[in-house]
Design a protein around this motif. Structure first.
Motif, PDB file in Angstrom:
ATOM      1  N   GLU A 242       0.830  -1.206   0.000  1.00 27.88           N
ATOM      2  CA  GLU A 242       0.000   0.000   0.000  1.00 27.88           C
ATOM      3  C   GLU A 242       0.865   1.256   0.000  1.00 27.88           C
ATOM      4  O   GLU A 242       0.570   2.236  -0.710  1.00 27.88           O
ATOM      5  CB  GLU A 242      -0.924  -0.010   1.216  1.00 27.88           C
ATOM      6  N   ALA A 243       1.946   1.232   0.782  1.00 23.92           N
ATOM      7  CA  ALA A 243       2.837   2.396   0.823  1.00 23.92           C
ATOM      8  C   ALA A 243       3.505   2.620  -0.528  1.00 23.92           C
ATOM      9  O   ALA A 243       3.657   3.766  -0.980  1.00 23.92           O
ATOM     10  CB  ALA A 243       3.890   2.204   1.910  1.00 23.92           C
ATOM     11  N   GLY A 244       3.883   1.530  -1.196  1.00 20.64           N
ATOM     12  CA  GLY A 244       4.499   1.657  -2.512  1.00 20.64           C
ATOM     13  C   GLY A 244       3.531   2.198  -3.546  1.00 20.64           C
ATOM     14  O   GLY A 244       3.886   3.048  -4.371  1.00 20.64           O
ATOM     15  N   LEU A 245       2.283   1.734  -3.500  1.00 19.71           N
ATOM     16  CA  LEU A 245       1.278   2.215  -4.451  1.00 19.71           C
ATOM     17  C   LEU A 245       0.984   3.701  -4.245  1.00 19.71           C
ATOM     18  O   LEU A 245       0.661   4.416  -5.194  1.00 19.71           O
ATOM     19  CB  LEU A 245      -0.007   1.402  -4.297  1.00 19.71           C
ATOM     20  N   ALA A 246       1.111   4.154  -3.005  1.00 25.84           N
ATOM     21  CA  ALA A 246       0.837   5.563  -2.703  1.00 25.84           C
ATOM     22  C   ALA A 246       1.999   6.471  -3.089  1.00 25.84           C
ATOM     23  O   ALA A 246       1.860   7.694  -3.067  1.00 25.84           O
ATOM     24  CB  ALA A 246       0.530   5.721  -1.211  1.00 25.84           C
ATOM     25  N   ALA A 247       3.141   5.859  -3.452  1.00 24.63           N
ATOM     26  CA  ALA A 247       4.341   6.661  -3.748  1.00 24.63           C
ATOM     27  C   ALA A 247       4.550   6.850  -5.245  1.00 24.63           C
ATOM     28  O   ALA A 247       5.679   7.033  -5.699  1.00 24.63           O
ATOM     29  CB  ALA A 247       5.566   5.997  -3.121  1.00 24.63           C
ATOM     30  N   ARG A 248       3.466   6.810  -6.006  1.00 25.60           N
ATOM     31  CA  ARG A 248       3.593   6.887  -7.468  1.00 25.60           C
ATOM     32  C   ARG A 248       4.331   8.144  -7.924  1.00 25.60           C
ATOM     33  O   ARG A 248       5.141   8.095  -8.853  1.00 25.60           O
ATOM     34  CB  ARG A 248       2.206   6.848  -8.092  1.00 25.60           C
ATOM     35  N   TYR A 255       6.873   2.359  -6.414  1.00 23.62           N
ATOM     36  CA  TYR A 255       5.543   2.189  -6.998  1.00 23.62           C
ATOM     37  C   TYR A 255       5.517   1.015  -7.988  1.00 23.62           C
ATOM     38  O   TYR A 255       4.618   0.178  -7.936  1.00 23.62           O
ATOM     39  CB  TYR A 255       5.115   3.478  -7.704  1.00 23.62           C
ATOM     40  N   LYS A 256       6.488   0.961  -8.877  1.00 19.70           N
ATOM     41  CA  LYS A 256       6.518  -0.102  -9.882  1.00 19.70           C
ATOM     42  C   LYS A 256       6.648  -1.470  -9.217  1.00 19.70           C
ATOM     43  O   LYS A 256       5.979  -2.431  -9.591  1.00 19.70           O
ATOM     44  CB  LYS A 256       7.684   0.119 -10.844  1.00 19.70           C
TER      45      LYS A 256
END
Length: 458
Positions: A242-248, A255-256
């Motif tokens: 979730e944290a990675g998806l929010a860091a687009r 994110y990737k």
């Protein structure tokens, strides 16, 4: 023939089993594998072994021999540099010695050359492909050539060991065997953290099958298939994804990677097909970058990295790639299918590897500049004031060393040509294997950064 077909249809490859309980912080993860008796947390050593068949396996083995014979002094204690190795990230042929060392430890130096390096793995596999006993298996739609190679590795090399045996051994280095998710073109690493996303138990999965998946060169070998078990409807997405998806917008790499990992949780992918790890990263460097930069905070592979304890980081990249000369440009004739396909596969992989090495050097230089700035500020303000007023420099006191072991570092043109003449195959002559082993040590002896490291460690 009907009997063969009937038996073939019932042949199933080794399957990864489902987790009996929800994922816990156990299994094969970095933080669960303890340092050895001579391994300190303040000196962090990474090795990466590239792909390249027996050529890569022999070259990597030569580096391990050299590290075994290299005495150092760290924190007042004498040990070998090999004792301080914490992580080995491997691809394709480089996975053969990495996995063997992870399972059997220093037995590697007793029997690995005769058992693997001097052996005609390629010829033995071809014999098995045409063996009557294996025809029924290969007639099965779910059993391929890579499964056959994995079964052979299981019997003849890894002696039926599984990842659970490395958990029980409980001693570093932590081995990262890397393959490629064929659907996404992304890296797939055999750790329990990765298998958590499949709702699967890595402990019972054979080491041999991970190595075979890592070396499953597309076309010559078939993909290795894993089960991705259905997820509970109430299962939540892990916080690190979730944290990675929010860091687009702020962290494209995180994110990737989060998008890639989330795909295992979404419906529509009950099976995962893996091919050669060199397709996504032929140097095995991506896990090291992720580890050091904390690309996804809280991710199981790197959550054991304690910057407060680490004082020195060493990254040794063992690159067995050839720099063979091409004769394409001396002819006007239209090039055939074989050279075109060779260029289409090898050139992008080589370019990506060069970009990784350039990034590694830039990363190390940047960290070294930060360390120098930190030391100057500490001398002016004092360390207590520095930590209080400039906490962003708190982790900048780590010294970094990057060492590339590659054929181009051999000065003798005849020796360099002999190394480049070693084919990408699982069959080399004894003389070629010995040359690769010897050259690896000679490269480290003449490498200025490696010698600077040894000077600091003595």
């Amino acid at each position: 023939m009907l009997a063969f077909l009937a038996v073939g249809c019932t042949t199933l490859p080794v399957q990864n089993r489902r987790l009996e309980t929800p994922p816990q912080n156990d299994g094969y993860r970095f933080q669960t594998i303890a340092p050895g008796p001579d391994n300190s947390d303040s000196l962090l050593v990474f090795l990466t072994f590239s792909g390249g068949g027996t050529r890569a396996a022999s070259f990597a083995y030569g580096v391990l021999e050299k590290l075994r014979d290299t005495e150092i002094v760290w924190e007042g204690q004498s040990c070998r540099l090999l004792d301080e190795v914490d992580v080995i990230s491997s691809v394709s042929g480089g996975s053969l010695p990495a996995a063997y060392y992870g399972v059997f430890g220093e037995r590697l130096f007793d029997d690995f050359p005769e058992k693997v390096l001097y052996r005609n793995i390629q010829g033995n596999l071809i014999k098995r492909l045409f063996g009557l006993v294996n025809i029924p298996k290969l007639l099965s739609p779910t059993y391929g050539r890579t499964d056959l190679m994995a079964d052979s590795f299981n019997r003849e090399i890894y002696e039926y060991r599984s990842f659970g045996d490395m958990v029980d051994k409980n001693q570093r280095p932590f081995i990262l065997i890397n393959a490629t998710d064929m659907s996404q073109g992304s890296r797939f690493t055999f750790t329990q953290h990765q298998f958590d996303l499949l709702d699967s138990d890595l402990n019972e999965y054979p080491i041999s099958h991970a190595v075979a998946a890592s070396a499953a060169f597309p076309g010559l070998l078939t993909p290795m298939t894993l089960r991705n078990y259905p997820k509970d409807e109430n299962a939540s997405t892990p916080p690190w994804i979730e944290a990675g998806l929010a860091a687009r917008e702020t962290n494209r790499a995180a994110y990737k990677r989060a998008v890639e990992q989330q795909s295992y949780l979404l419906p529509g992918r009950p099976y995962i097909h893996l091919v050669d790890g060199g397709v996504s990263d032929n140097l095995g460097l991506l896990p090291v970058f992720e580890f050091l930069t904390q690309t996804l905070e809280g991710k199981g592979n790197n959550s054991g990295f304690n910057t407060e304890k680490v004082r020195k980081v060493v990254i040794i990249v063992v690159n067995a790639a050839r720099s063979s000369e091409r004769d394409w440009d001396i002819t006007q004739q239209v090039l055939g299918l074989v050279p075109v396909l060779s260029a289409a596969t090898s050139i992008p992989i080589g370019n990506f590897s060069e970009a990784e090495l350039a990034y590694l050097n830039s990363f190390v230089q940047q960290r070294e500049k930060q360390r120098q700035i930190r030391e100057k500020v500490a001398a002016l303000l004092g360390r207590e004031t520095l930590e209080k007023e400039l906490p962003e420099l708190a982790g900048a006191g780590i010294a970094y060393h990057a060492v590339e072991v590659e054929f181009d570092r051999i000065d003798d043109p005849e020796e360099r040509k002999a190394l480049n003449d070693c084919p990408t195959a699982f069959k080399l002559s004894r003389e070629q294997v010995d040359l690769l082993r010897r050259s690896a040590g000679n490269i480290l002896d003449g490498h200025p950064e490696f010698q600077r490291l040894l000077h600091e460690l003595k």
